[in-house]
Scaffold this motif. Structure first.
Motif, PDB file in Angstrom:
ATOM      1  N   SER A 106       5.901   1.687 -15.961  1.00 27.98           N
ATOM      2  CA  SER A 106       7.346   2.298 -16.246  1.00 27.98           C
ATOM      3  C   SER A 106       7.764   2.283 -17.738  1.00 27.98           C
ATOM      4  O   SER A 106       6.984   1.152 -18.077  1.00 27.98           O
ATOM      5  N   THR A 107       7.984   3.305 -18.405  1.00 25.44           N
ATOM      6  CA  THR A 107       8.509   3.289 -19.774  1.00 25.44           C
ATOM      7  C   THR A 107       9.604   3.568 -20.174  1.00 25.44           C
ATOM      8  O   THR A 107      10.290   5.422 -19.147  1.00 25.44           O
ATOM      9  N   VAL A 108      11.131   2.524 -20.081  1.00 23.36           N
ATOM     10  CA  VAL A 108      12.402   2.961 -19.688  1.00 23.36           C
ATOM     11  C   VAL A 108      12.694   2.462 -21.521  1.00 23.36           C
ATOM     12  O   VAL A 108      12.168   1.907 -22.296  1.00 23.36           O
ATOM     13  N   LYS A 109      13.498   3.366 -22.109  1.00 23.53           N
ATOM     14  CA  LYS A 109      14.546   2.809 -23.212  1.00 23.53           C
ATOM     15  C   LYS A 109      15.327   1.675 -22.615  1.00 23.53           C
ATOM     16  O   LYS A 109      15.939   1.236 -22.114  1.00 23.53           O
ATOM     17  N   LEU A 110      15.064   0.995 -23.953  1.00 20.43           N
ATOM     18  CA  LEU A 110      16.207   0.213 -23.854  1.00 20.43           C
ATOM     19  C   LEU A 110      16.095  -0.619 -25.568  1.00 20.43           C
ATOM     20  O   LEU A 110      15.725  -1.441 -26.028  1.00 20.43           O
ATOM     21  N   SER A 112       1.366  -1.447   0.432  1.00 15.58           N
ATOM     22  CA  SER A 112      -0.273   0.184  -0.342  1.00 15.58           C
ATOM     23  C   SER A 112       0.809   1.165  -0.039  1.00 15.58           C
ATOM     24  O   SER A 112       0.144   2.369  -0.543  1.00 15.58           O
ATOM     25  N   GLN A 113       2.169   1.014   0.893  1.00 15.65           N
ATOM     26  CA  GLN A 113       2.952   1.790   0.240  1.00 15.65           C
ATOM     27  C   GLN A 113       4.618   1.743   0.122  1.00 15.65           C
ATOM     28  O   GLN A 113       4.636   0.934   0.472  1.00 15.65           O
ATOM     29  N   GLY A 114       5.619   2.557  -0.626  1.00 15.66           N
ATOM     30  CA  GLY A 114       6.478   2.224  -0.252  1.00 15.66           C
ATOM     31  C   GLY A 114       7.381   2.910  -2.188  1.00 15.66           C
ATOM     32  O   GLY A 114       6.408   3.353  -2.892  1.00 15.66           O
ATOM     33  N   LYS A 115       8.541   1.823  -2.275  1.00 16.41           N
ATOM     34  CA  LYS A 115       8.859   3.070  -3.592  1.00 16.41           C
ATOM     35  C   LYS A 115       9.598   1.663  -4.296  1.00 16.41           C
ATOM     36  O   LYS A 115       9.627   0.499  -3.054  1.00 16.41           O
ATOM     37  N   LEU A 116       9.464   1.381  -6.052  1.00 13.66           N
ATOM     38  CA  LEU A 116       9.901   0.421  -6.699  1.00 13.66           C
ATOM     39  C   LEU A 116      11.575   0.990  -7.537  1.00 13.66           C
ATOM     40  O   LEU A 116      10.754   2.541  -7.670  1.00 13.66           O
ATOM     41  N   TYR A 117      11.949   0.432  -7.608  1.00 14.67           N
ATOM     42  CA  TYR A 117      13.263   0.848  -7.929  1.00 14.67           C
ATOM     43  C   TYR A 117      13.469  -0.036  -9.757  1.00 14.67           C
ATOM     44  O   TYR A 117      13.680  -1.268  -9.180  1.00 14.67           O
ATOM     45  N   LEU A 118      13.677   0.465 -10.716  1.00 15.06           N
ATOM     46  CA  LEU A 118      14.240   0.341 -12.004  1.00 15.06           C
ATOM     47  C   LEU A 118      15.754  -0.193 -12.256  1.00 15.06           C
ATOM     48  O   LEU A 118      15.124   1.015 -12.488  1.00 15.06           O
ATOM     49  N   LYS A 119      16.733  -0.868 -11.862  1.00 11.26           N
ATOM     50  CA  LYS A 119      18.021  -0.592 -12.469  1.00 11.26           C
ATOM     51  C   LYS A 119      18.546  -2.021 -13.433  1.00 11.26           C
ATOM     52  O   LYS A 119      17.978  -3.044 -13.909  1.00 11.26           O
ATOM     53  N   ILE A 168       6.401   5.635  -6.838  1.00 13.78           N
ATOM     54  CA  ILE A 168       5.229   5.964  -5.455  1.00 13.78           C
ATOM     55  C   ILE A 168       4.872   4.914  -5.773  1.00 13.78           C
ATOM     56  O   ILE A 168       3.849   5.150  -6.952  1.00 13.78           O
ATOM     57  N   ILE A 169       4.254   4.101  -4.373  1.00 16.78           N
ATOM     58  CA  ILE A 169       3.472   3.197  -4.564  1.00 16.78           C
ATOM     59  C   ILE A 169       3.021   3.929  -3.337  1.00 16.78           C
ATOM     60  O   ILE A 169       3.285   4.103  -2.235  1.00 16.78           O
ATOM     61  N   LYS A 170       0.984   4.072  -2.940  1.00 14.61           N
ATOM     62  CA  LYS A 170       0.728   5.203  -2.362  1.00 14.61           C
ATOM     63  C   LYS A 170      -0.717   5.160  -2.674  1.00 14.61           C
ATOM     64  O   LYS A 170      -0.687   5.334  -3.094  1.00 14.61           O
ATOM     65  N   GLY A 171      -0.977   3.675  -1.851  1.00 16.95           N
ATOM     66  CA  GLY A 171      -2.712   3.127  -1.851  1.00 16.95           C
ATOM     67  C   GLY A 171      -2.994   2.258  -3.211  1.00 16.95           C
ATOM     68  O   GLY A 171      -3.561   1.306  -3.076  1.00 16.95           O
ATOM     69  N   ASN A 172      -2.449   2.654  -4.125  1.00 14.17           N
ATOM     70  CA  ASN A 172      -2.383   1.560  -4.973  1.00 14.17           C
ATOM     71  C   ASN A 172      -1.391   1.183  -5.801  1.00 14.17           C
ATOM     72  O   ASN A 172      -0.053   1.717  -5.942  1.00 14.17           O
ATOM     73  N   PHE A 188      13.841  -3.537  -7.660  1.00 10.44           N
ATOM     74  CA  PHE A 188      13.993  -3.568  -6.476  1.00 10.44           C
ATOM     75  C   PHE A 188      12.774  -2.273  -5.540  1.00 10.44           C
ATOM     76  O   PHE A 188      11.949  -1.802  -5.783  1.00 10.44           O
ATOM     77  N   LEU A 189      12.653  -3.621  -4.285  1.00 16.02           N
ATOM     78  CA  LEU A 189      11.365  -3.004  -3.764  1.00 16.02           C
ATOM     79  C   LEU A 189      11.723  -2.563  -2.289  1.00 16.02           C
ATOM     80  O   LEU A 189      12.176  -2.825  -1.370  1.00 16.02           O
ATOM     81  N   ASP A 190      12.099  -0.752  -2.388  1.00 14.12           N
ATOM     82  CA  ASP A 190      12.045  -0.796  -0.830  1.00 14.12           C
ATOM     83  C   ASP A 190      10.622  -0.848  -0.138  1.00 14.12           C
ATOM     84  O   ASP A 190       9.152   0.265  -0.433  1.00 14.12           O
ATOM     85  N   ARG A 191      10.912  -1.046   1.319  1.00 10.42           N
ATOM     86  CA  ARG A 191       9.168  -1.371   1.780  1.00 10.42           C
ATOM     87  C   ARG A 191       9.449  -0.533   2.746  1.00 10.42           C
ATOM     88  O   ARG A 191       8.437  -0.791   3.715  1.00 10.42           O
TER      89      ARG A 191
END
Length: 238
Positions: free
Chosen positions: A67-71, A37-44, A58-62, A80-83
């Motif tokens: 995410s869209t990144v060049k590849l 419900s709350q936290g942060k995701l990092y794509l690395k 940023i995860i807040k409630g949903n 990565f999940l920041d709890r």
């Protein structure tokens, strides 16, 4: 009639906007982390042995994310999940990303173990390979446990027996990996496994894998790295 026509055109335009195609050379990643419900995701990604952040979400409630990144070409990325205040070692999810549409569904309790990744053939192959690698690792672990259990009572004969068994497992693992890479030479996972799993194998095996790669894979990120790795090893082993 004219109003109906305009309404139809408007609805069509709205649908078209909602279904935007992923830009060429980009990854459009969607997913859901159930229970978050709350936290942060990092794509690395790894660049020169260092993690580089491509995007932060940023995860807040949903618990849904996007995410869209060049590849430019398929490569292994890390989610990565920041709890927040919750400490956990289960916070990193490697996956074989490919340009286009991909989806990752997982849950907060078992982030890595529960993850379901779709939209990448390379990741499907990586999952298949990892299932066999786990078996090899479990066999090796049993030998280590046996060695520890014997402790000071470990005889030279038993120690030699354990070491021989370990070398046989390692040889089977290397041969399986080399064969897996050669069999899937039309996918980027082939040079990736050659580099990350058996980079120190007899150079003849690496040469064989490299020669089996299709031109597209040879020119991919891992294909170029494998070519460089083989060249460097040949120079160092002269």
């Amino acid at each position: 009639m004219k109003k109906l026509l305009l309404l139809g055109v408007g609805l069509f335009a709205l649908v078209a906007c909602e279904k935007k195609e992923t830009p060429k050379g980009s990854l459009h990643l969607t997913g859901n982390i159930k229970g978050l419900s709350q936290g942060k995701l990092y794509l690395k990604k790894i660049e020169d042995t260092t993690f580089v952040t491509l995007d932060s979400i940023i995860i807040k409630g949903n618990s849904n994310f996007e995410s869209t990144v060049k590849l430019k070409s398929p490569e292994v990325l890390y989610l990565f999940l920041d709890r927040g205040q919750t400490n956990s070692i289960d916070n990193s999810l490697p996956f074989f990303a490919e340009p286009g549409e991909m989806n990752i569904d997982a849950n907060l309790k078992e982030f890595y173990a529960s993850a379901k990744v779709t939209g990448s053939k390379n990741h499907e192959l990586l999952t298949e390979f990892n299932s066999y690698r786990t078996k090899f690792n479990e066999q090796s672990l049993k030998l280590v446990e046996k060695k520890i259990k014997e402790g000071f009572n470990l005889s030279e004969k038993t120690a030699d027996s354990i070491n021989d068994a370990y070398q046989k497992i390692l040889t089977r693992k290397y041969r399986y990996t080399a064969n897996f890479a050669a069999t899937h030479s039309d996918f980027e996972i082939a040079p990736y496994l050659a580099l990350t799993e058996i980079g120190d194998i007899n150079i003849a095996y690496l040469d064989t894998i490299a020669k089996h790669l299709t031109p597209k894979i040879t020119n991919s990120k891992y294909g170029k790295l494998l070519t460089k790795h083989i060249k460097d090893r040949k120079q160092n082993e002269k």
